[in-house]
Design a protein around this motif. Structure first.
Motif, PDB file in Angstrom:
ATOM      1  N   PRO A  41     -13.811 -25.101  11.044  1.00 31.21           N
ATOM      2  CA  PRO A  41     -13.242 -24.060  11.921  1.00 31.21           C
ATOM      3  C   PRO A  41     -12.722 -22.864  11.145  1.00 31.21           C
ATOM      4  O   PRO A  41     -12.848 -21.714  11.593  1.00 31.21           O
ATOM      5  N   VAL A  81      -7.631 -17.981  18.865  1.00 26.09           N
ATOM      6  CA  VAL A  81      -7.865 -19.423  19.029  1.00 26.09           C
ATOM      7  C   VAL A  81      -8.579 -19.995  17.807  1.00 26.09           C
ATOM      8  O   VAL A  81      -8.203 -21.065  17.287  1.00 26.09           O
ATOM      9  N   ALA A  82      -9.595 -19.304  17.321  1.00 25.06           N
ATOM     10  CA  ALA A  82     -10.335 -19.783  16.154  1.00 25.06           C
ATOM     11  C   ALA A  82      -9.452 -19.805  14.912  1.00 25.06           C
ATOM     12  O   ALA A  82      -9.543 -20.724  14.086  1.00 25.06           O
ATOM     13  N   PHE A 127      -5.097 -25.182  11.356  1.00 19.61           N
ATOM     14  CA  PHE A 127      -4.793 -26.598  11.593  1.00 19.61           C
ATOM     15  C   PHE A 127      -5.667 -27.498  10.713  1.00 19.61           C
ATOM     16  O   PHE A 127      -5.177 -28.426  10.055  1.00 19.61           O
ATOM     17  N   GLY A 128      -6.969 -27.221  10.684  1.00 23.09           N
ATOM     18  CA  GLY A 128      -7.867 -28.021   9.862  1.00 23.09           C
ATOM     19  C   GLY A 128      -7.571 -27.868   8.379  1.00 23.09           C
ATOM     20  O   GLY A 128      -7.624 -28.853   7.620  1.00 23.09           O
ATOM     21  N   ALA A 186      -7.153 -22.868  15.065  1.00 25.71           N
ATOM     22  CA  ALA A 186      -7.935 -24.073  14.771  1.00 25.71           C
ATOM     23  C   ALA A 186      -8.247 -24.169  13.279  1.00 25.71           C
ATOM     24  O   ALA A 186      -8.169 -25.247  12.678  1.00 25.71           O
ATOM     25  N   GLY A 187      -8.582 -23.028  12.664  1.00 20.64           N
ATOM     26  CA  GLY A 187      -8.870 -23.029  11.237  1.00 20.64           C
ATOM     27  C   GLY A 187      -7.656 -23.379  10.398  1.00 20.64           C
ATOM     28  O   GLY A 187      -7.758 -24.143   9.428  1.00 20.64           O
ATOM     29  N   TYR A 229     -14.172 -19.164  11.486  1.00 23.89           N
ATOM     30  CA  TYR A 229     -13.237 -18.073  11.799  1.00 23.89           C
ATOM     31  C   TYR A 229     -13.375 -16.925  10.805  1.00 23.89           C
ATOM     32  O   TYR A 229     -13.356 -15.747  11.198  1.00 23.89           O
TER      33      TYR A 229
END
Length: 266
Positions: free
Chosen positions: A38, A212-213, A219-220, A216-217, A42
């Protein structure tokens, strides 16, 4: 004889390419890389935004008047200046971020990008990325704010790259080239996705997708970073235990371990 040698050389080269491709495919589908994907995507989407969408929006905003064509060129220069400044600062702070966590570096970069997205949202008309428009924005049109947004985009871009490349080197110290190739592959997917929706979505929707991306990036990245730090600590403790078993005095081994653990994030 020459023909056979030539065919054998081609076969060996093709076999080597297949082996490399298989290794990169396995790496791309590994758990750490999937968690980082992600973030890779992104970064590709964000690159498309500042290279294509944002500059186009500046040129299509008629309220900039005669400055709008000049701002399109300045956008690329200011983004580049932001990348240079970000790379310089993050490079000097590499050891500091390594001790306190590379996820802190990417979090700062993400917040800078969010600030840039907010400035783009309030200073540019909604349809400026699709067509020429003289619509009003939430704030008065200001070229200085537009260039601040460009600088933040470039600075944040460098803030993502430096910690990420450091993490990839930690995960794959013996094959960093393949890891970088996997990163570029996922980034290209982000470029493709961003180019696809940028031709039909207005600016607010594109910015929402980037937010949003980006979350998510981040978080990963945090999951992979925390796991990598944990593995480093475990490996170090195992090494210390091995040294302690070979020494007659345990205090010597303890002092050696404590010396390195002070520079390792737990």
């Amino acid at each position: 004889m020459r023909t056979r040698t030539f065919r054998l050389t081609i076969y060996l080269r093709c076999s080597g390419c297949n082996i490399v491709a298989d290794d990169e495919l396995k790496m791309a589908l590994s758990k750490p890389m999937l968690l980082l994907s992600p973030m890779f995507v992104y970064m590709g989407m964000e690159m498309t935004f500042w290279m294509n969408v944002y500059g186009t929006a500046l040129g299509y905003t008629l309220r900039f008047g005669t400055e709008r064509e000049r701002l399109v060129g300045l956008n690329g220069m200011v983004v580049g200046a932001g990348q240079i400044a970000g790379g310089f600062i993050y490079g000097l702070s590499a050891n500091w971020f390594r001790k306190r966590g590379r996820d802190l570096g990417t979090l700062i970069a993400l917040l800078l990008h969010f600030a840039a997205f907010y400035l783009a949202f309030v200073t540019l008309p909604d349809t400026a990325s699709l067509e020429e428009t003289d619509k009003r924005s939430y704030f008065a049109i200001d070229s200085s704010l537009a260039m601040i947004c460009s600088f933040l985009l470039g600075f944040g871009d460098a803030g993502w790259n430096n910690p990420l490349f450091s993490l990839l080197d930690t995960l794959h110290p013996h094959n960093p080239v393949a890891a970088f190739a996997v990163f570029q592959g996922y980034q290209a997917i982000g470029n493709l996705i961003s180019f696809a929706y940028s031709t039909c979505l207005t600016l607010p929707y594109q910015l929402a997708i980037l937010v949003v991306a980006g979350v998510a990036g981040q978080f990963g990245f945090c999951i992979v970073e925390w796991k990598a730090v944990s593995d480093e600590v475990k490996a170090h403790m195992s090494k210390c235990a091995s040294v302690a078993s070979q020494l007659s005095e345990g205090t010597v081994a303890t002092s050696v371990c404590d010396l390195d653990l002070t520079e390792t994030k737990v």
